[in-house]
Design an enzyme around this catalytic site. Sequence first.
Site, PDB file in Angstrom:
ATOM      1  N   TYR A 143      16.821 -49.461   7.013  1.00 34.55           N
ATOM      2  CA  TYR A 143      16.395 -48.520   8.067  1.00 34.55           C
ATOM      3  C   TYR A 143      15.238 -47.656   7.567  1.00 34.55           C
ATOM      4  O   TYR A 143      14.183 -47.595   8.198  1.00 34.55           O
ATOM      5  CB  TYR A 143      17.594 -47.659   8.447  1.00 34.55           C
ATOM      6  CG  TYR A 143      17.357 -46.681   9.585  1.00 34.55           C
ATOM      7  CD1 TYR A 143      17.296 -47.106  10.910  1.00 34.55           C
ATOM      8  CD2 TYR A 143      17.230 -45.313   9.339  1.00 34.55           C
ATOM      9  CE1 TYR A 143      17.103 -46.201  11.953  1.00 34.55           C
ATOM     10  CE2 TYR A 143      17.040 -44.407  10.378  1.00 34.55           C
ATOM     11  CZ  TYR A 143      16.983 -44.851  11.679  1.00 34.55           C
ATOM     12  OH  TYR A 143      16.792 -43.948  12.707  1.00 34.55           O
ATOM     13  N   ASP A 144      15.436 -47.024   6.399  1.00 30.62           N
ATOM     14  CA  ASP A 144      14.432 -46.067   5.905  1.00 30.62           C
ATOM     15  C   ASP A 144      13.094 -46.765   5.643  1.00 30.62           C
ATOM     16  O   ASP A 144      12.033 -46.294   6.075  1.00 30.62           O
ATOM     17  CB  ASP A 144      14.891 -45.421   4.598  1.00 30.62           C
ATOM     18  CG  ASP A 144      16.189 -44.642   4.735  1.00 30.62           C
ATOM     19  OD1 ASP A 144      16.827 -44.746   5.783  1.00 30.62           O
ATOM     20  OD2 ASP A 144      16.568 -43.943   3.777  1.00 30.62           O
ATOM     21  N   ARG A 184      28.316 -41.472  14.099  1.00 29.92           N
ATOM     22  CA  ARG A 184      27.621 -40.325  13.503  1.00 29.92           C
ATOM     23  C   ARG A 184      28.494 -39.079  13.591  1.00 29.92           C
ATOM     24  O   ARG A 184      29.467 -39.005  14.328  1.00 29.92           O
ATOM     25  CB  ARG A 184      26.258 -40.118  14.161  1.00 29.92           C
ATOM     26  CG  ARG A 184      25.206 -40.956  13.455  1.00 29.92           C
ATOM     27  CD  ARG A 184      23.871 -40.872  14.095  1.00 29.92           C
ATOM     28  NE  ARG A 184      23.914 -41.463  15.422  1.00 29.92           N
ATOM     29  CZ  ARG A 184      22.867 -41.534  16.226  1.00 29.92           C
ATOM     30  NH1 ARG A 184      21.715 -41.062  15.844  1.00 29.92           N
ATOM     31  NH2 ARG A 184      22.976 -42.093  17.411  1.00 29.92           N
ATOM     32  N   SER A 187      29.435 -36.963  17.114  1.00 31.15           N
ATOM     33  CA  SER A 187      30.340 -37.667  18.032  1.00 31.15           C
ATOM     34  C   SER A 187      31.683 -37.939  17.358  1.00 31.15           C
ATOM     35  O   SER A 187      32.748 -37.762  17.963  1.00 31.15           O
ATOM     36  CB  SER A 187      29.694 -38.947  18.554  1.00 31.15           C
ATOM     37  OG  SER A 187      29.128 -39.687  17.501  1.00 31.15           O
ATOM     38  N   ARG A 209      22.813 -30.850   7.545  1.00 24.66           N
ATOM     39  CA  ARG A 209      21.972 -31.509   8.541  1.00 24.66           C
ATOM     40  C   ARG A 209      21.527 -30.429   9.533  1.00 24.66           C
ATOM     41  O   ARG A 209      22.153 -29.384   9.642  1.00 24.66           O
ATOM     42  CB  ARG A 209      22.747 -32.609   9.305  1.00 24.66           C
ATOM     43  CG  ARG A 209      23.172 -33.826   8.467  1.00 24.66           C
ATOM     44  CD  ARG A 209      21.999 -34.627   7.971  1.00 24.66           C
ATOM     45  NE  ARG A 209      22.415 -35.870   7.305  1.00 24.66           N
ATOM     46  CZ  ARG A 209      22.719 -35.975   6.007  1.00 24.66           C
ATOM     47  NH1 ARG A 209      22.691 -34.910   5.230  1.00 24.66           N
ATOM     48  NH2 ARG A 209      23.055 -37.146   5.495  1.00 24.66           N
TER      49      ARG A 209
HETATM   50  P1  NAD Z   1      20.691 -45.858  19.995  1.00 27.94           P
HETATM   51  O1  NAD Z   1      21.287 -46.818  19.036  1.00 27.94           O
HETATM   52  O2  NAD Z   1      21.575 -45.185  20.986  1.00 27.94           O
HETATM   53  O3  NAD Z   1      19.483 -46.522  20.805  1.00 27.94           O
HETATM   54  C1  NAD Z   1      18.726 -47.573  20.319  1.00 27.94           C
HETATM   55  C2  NAD Z   1      18.521 -48.564  21.436  1.00 27.94           C
HETATM   56  O4  NAD Z   1      17.730 -49.657  20.960  1.00 27.94           O
HETATM   57  C3  NAD Z   1      19.833 -49.173  21.949  1.00 27.94           C
HETATM   58  O5  NAD Z   1      19.871 -49.175  23.343  1.00 27.94           O
HETATM   59  C4  NAD Z   1      19.813 -50.596  21.385  1.00 27.94           C
HETATM   60  O6  NAD Z   1      20.559 -51.500  22.162  1.00 27.94           O
HETATM   61  C5  NAD Z   1      18.325 -50.885  21.366  1.00 27.94           C
HETATM   62  N1  NAD Z   1      17.942 -51.908  20.391  1.00 27.94           N
HETATM   63  C6  NAD Z   1      18.327 -52.014  19.085  1.00 27.94           C
HETATM   64  N2  NAD Z   1      17.762 -53.084  18.514  1.00 27.94           N
HETATM   65  C7  NAD Z   1      16.995 -53.682  19.474  1.00 27.94           C
HETATM   66  C8  NAD Z   1      16.171 -54.848  19.500  1.00 27.94           C
HETATM   67  N3  NAD Z   1      16.013 -55.609  18.413  1.00 27.94           N
HETATM   68  N4  NAD Z   1      15.549 -55.179  20.660  1.00 27.94           N
HETATM   69  C9  NAD Z   1      15.697 -54.411  21.780  1.00 27.94           C
HETATM   70  N5  NAD Z   1      16.477 -53.295  21.804  1.00 27.94           N
HETATM   71  C10 NAD Z   1      17.114 -52.935  20.671  1.00 27.94           C
HETATM   72  O7  NAD Z   1      19.916 -44.768  19.095  1.00 27.94           O
HETATM   73  P2  NAD Z   1      19.195 -43.419  19.510  1.00 27.94           P
HETATM   74  O8  NAD Z   1      19.923 -42.332  18.812  1.00 27.94           O
HETATM   75  O9  NAD Z   1      18.988 -43.353  20.965  1.00 27.94           O
HETATM   76  O10 NAD Z   1      17.806 -43.626  18.747  1.00 27.94           O
HETATM   77  C11 NAD Z   1      16.618 -43.997  19.436  1.00 27.94           C
HETATM   78  C12 NAD Z   1      15.477 -44.077  18.434  1.00 27.94           C
HETATM   79  O11 NAD Z   1      15.311 -42.817  17.779  1.00 27.94           O
HETATM   80  C13 NAD Z   1      15.723 -45.107  17.319  1.00 27.94           C
HETATM   81  O12 NAD Z   1      14.520 -45.765  17.013  1.00 27.94           O
HETATM   82  C14 NAD Z   1      16.160 -44.251  16.146  1.00 27.94           C
HETATM   83  O13 NAD Z   1      15.855 -44.848  14.913  1.00 27.94           O
HETATM   84  C15 NAD Z   1      15.367 -42.966  16.378  1.00 27.94           C
HETATM   85  N6  NAD Z   1      16.022 -41.828  15.751  1.00 27.94           N
HETATM   86  C16 NAD Z   1      17.175 -41.309  16.279  1.00 27.94           C
HETATM   87  C17 NAD Z   1      17.815 -40.245  15.638  1.00 27.94           C
HETATM   88  C18 NAD Z   1      19.050 -39.619  16.192  1.00 27.94           C
HETATM   89  O14 NAD Z   1      19.572 -38.678  15.582  1.00 27.94           O
HETATM   90  N7  NAD Z   1      19.576 -40.031  17.314  1.00 27.94           N
HETATM   91  C19 NAD Z   1      17.279 -39.734  14.451  1.00 27.94           C
HETATM   92  C20 NAD Z   1      16.125 -40.314  13.937  1.00 27.94           C
HETATM   93  C21 NAD Z   1      15.493 -41.351  14.601  1.00 27.94           C
HETATM   94  N1  UDP Z   2      29.636 -37.624   8.118  1.00 26.38           N
HETATM   95  C1  UDP Z   2      30.919 -37.134   7.893  1.00 26.38           C
HETATM   96  N2  UDP Z   2      31.921 -37.633   8.665  1.00 26.38           N
HETATM   97  C2  UDP Z   2      31.739 -38.534   9.646  1.00 26.38           C
HETATM   98  C3  UDP Z   2      30.422 -39.031   9.874  1.00 26.38           C
HETATM   99  C4  UDP Z   2      29.398 -38.545   9.087  1.00 26.38           C
HETATM  100  O1  UDP Z   2      31.132 -36.276   7.020  1.00 26.38           O
HETATM  101  O2  UDP Z   2      32.720 -38.925  10.299  1.00 26.38           O
HETATM  102  C5  UDP Z   2      28.527 -37.064   7.304  1.00 26.38           C
HETATM  103  C6  UDP Z   2      27.626 -38.120   6.658  1.00 26.38           C
HETATM  104  O3  UDP Z   2      28.145 -38.510   5.411  1.00 26.38           O
HETATM  105  C7  UDP Z   2      26.325 -37.333   6.540  1.00 26.38           C
HETATM  106  C8  UDP Z   2      26.345 -36.403   7.748  1.00 26.38           C
HETATM  107  O4  UDP Z   2      27.698 -36.325   8.164  1.00 26.38           O
HETATM  108  O5  UDP Z   2      26.313 -36.569   5.369  1.00 26.38           O
HETATM  109  C9  UDP Z   2      25.477 -36.882   8.892  1.00 26.38           C
HETATM  110  O6  UDP Z   2      25.818 -38.231   9.127  1.00 26.38           O
HETATM  111  P1  UDP Z   2      25.283 -39.059  10.364  1.00 26.38           P
HETATM  112  O7  UDP Z   2      25.841 -40.442  10.245  1.00 26.38           O
HETATM  113  O8  UDP Z   2      25.561 -38.303  11.604  1.00 26.38           O
HETATM  114  O9  UDP Z   2      23.702 -39.054  10.188  1.00 26.38           O
HETATM  115  P2  UDP Z   2      22.688 -39.239   8.955  1.00 26.38           P
HETATM  116  O10 UDP Z   2      23.428 -39.412   7.670  1.00 26.38           O
HETATM  117  O11 UDP Z   2      21.884 -40.444   9.325  1.00 26.38           O
HETATM  118  O12 UDP Z   2      21.940 -37.962   8.963  1.00 26.38           O
END
Ligand code: NAD
Ligand code: UDP
Length: 307
Positions: A143-144, A184, A187, A209
């Site tokens: 991902y990163d 996450r 939720s 966070r």
């Molecule tokens: P999400 O998983 O709810 O949404 C991602 C969407 O992309 C989903 O509907 C999934 O079905 C679709 N998808 C995945 N792979 C696909 C593919 N190969 N082809 C077509 N569709 C595909 O996640 P989100 O939280 O809504 O995140 C949206 C964007 O924001 C992502 O790119 C994510 O990396 C970025 N982002 C989100 C967060 C966050 O905290 N929510 C943080 C950093 C970056």
């Molecule tokens: N985390 C936790 N309990 C959970 C889910 C996540 O303690 O049930 C922690 C996780 O280890 C991280 C932080 O909460 O340190 C945020 O995690 P999340 O998966 O929401 O996002 P990200 O790590 O990508 O910021």
Amino acid sequence: MKILITGGAGFIGSHLCEKLLEQGHAVVCLDNFFTGSKDNVKHLLADENFKVAEQDVESPYDFAVDQIYNLACPAAPIWYQKDPVKTVRTNVLGAINALELAKRIGCPMLHTSTSEVYGDPAVHPQPESYWGNVNPIGVRACYDEGKRCAETLCFDYYREHQVGIKVVRIFNTYGPRMAIADGRVVSNFIIQALRGEAITIYGRGEQTRSFCYVADMVEGLIKMMASSFSGPVNLGNPAEFSVRELAAKILKLTNSRSQIICQDLPADDPKQRQPDINLAKEKLNWDPEVNLDDGLIKTIEYFRGIL
Ligand code: NAD
Ligand code: UDP
């Protein structure tokens, strides 16, 4: 305008579709429904300005649109680690396909990058000028590094082909329509608290966070698309909380008697996260408005309604 949103059936994408339709635009929501779902956009289907295209961003696509938002990619660690090679392909080929279309039809492409480009940051809070501290061979790297490579592609298409790119680094965003199985922290804790199940803190819960409510994020994305700035720009709420503080807040707001239990910390879990949003304030006049308590109350209401 006609606007394409890849990943439009996901959590953030569905709110973005809704907002752009409200503003009178026509929206094409492209998604393969891996982590998103048709349920997230079913309330929009009656709108004649809204279309859904089931498609994977790994393959090229063609739509006559005025703007592209590229959100397609699983965002939660458990989901992006299920098939890491696929995650890299989604990020890299997904960015290329969005950029190729933008180049061909001459429209702007906003790419959703992530705070994960900073890895486990040695600089705190994180400004856009910080190059990050990512383990390139770890379990989060699909991902990163995928997101880092997508940023590289954006800037190469900008330098080579003058594509109007807009790179946004999103920090943890939460709100209604996060999937129940998302995994996450926000939720998970809300669902556990409402069900009276144990709250699972990973590690000792001292990691931090900074949580941004989804309506603020959508406003920031739209402002970035409207600007002439290429970025990268951080979008997130700078108020920083430890995971343990988050658990305490959610227990209080749900009035839950769930116990807290500690589980193993996942590999490479970043210890701290806080966006420096001075650039977003200056370039976009954007500053998040919803504080954590208010955002959690709305999110708890949503989960109460569906559990
Ligand atoms: P999400 O998983 O709810 O949404 C991602 C969407 O992309 C989903 O509907 C999934 O079905 C679709 N998808 C995945 N792979 C696909 C593919 N190969 N082809 C077509 N569709 C595909 O996640 P989100 O939280 O809504 O995140 C949206 C964007 O924001 C992502 O790119 C994510 O990396 C970025 N982002 C989100 C967060 C966050 O905290 N929510 C943080 C950093 C970056
Ligand atoms: N985390 C936790 N309990 C959970 C889910 C996540 O303690 O049930 C922690 C996780 O280890 C991280 C932080 O909460 O340190 C945020 O995690 P999340 O998966 O929401 O996002 P990200 O790590 O990508 O910021």
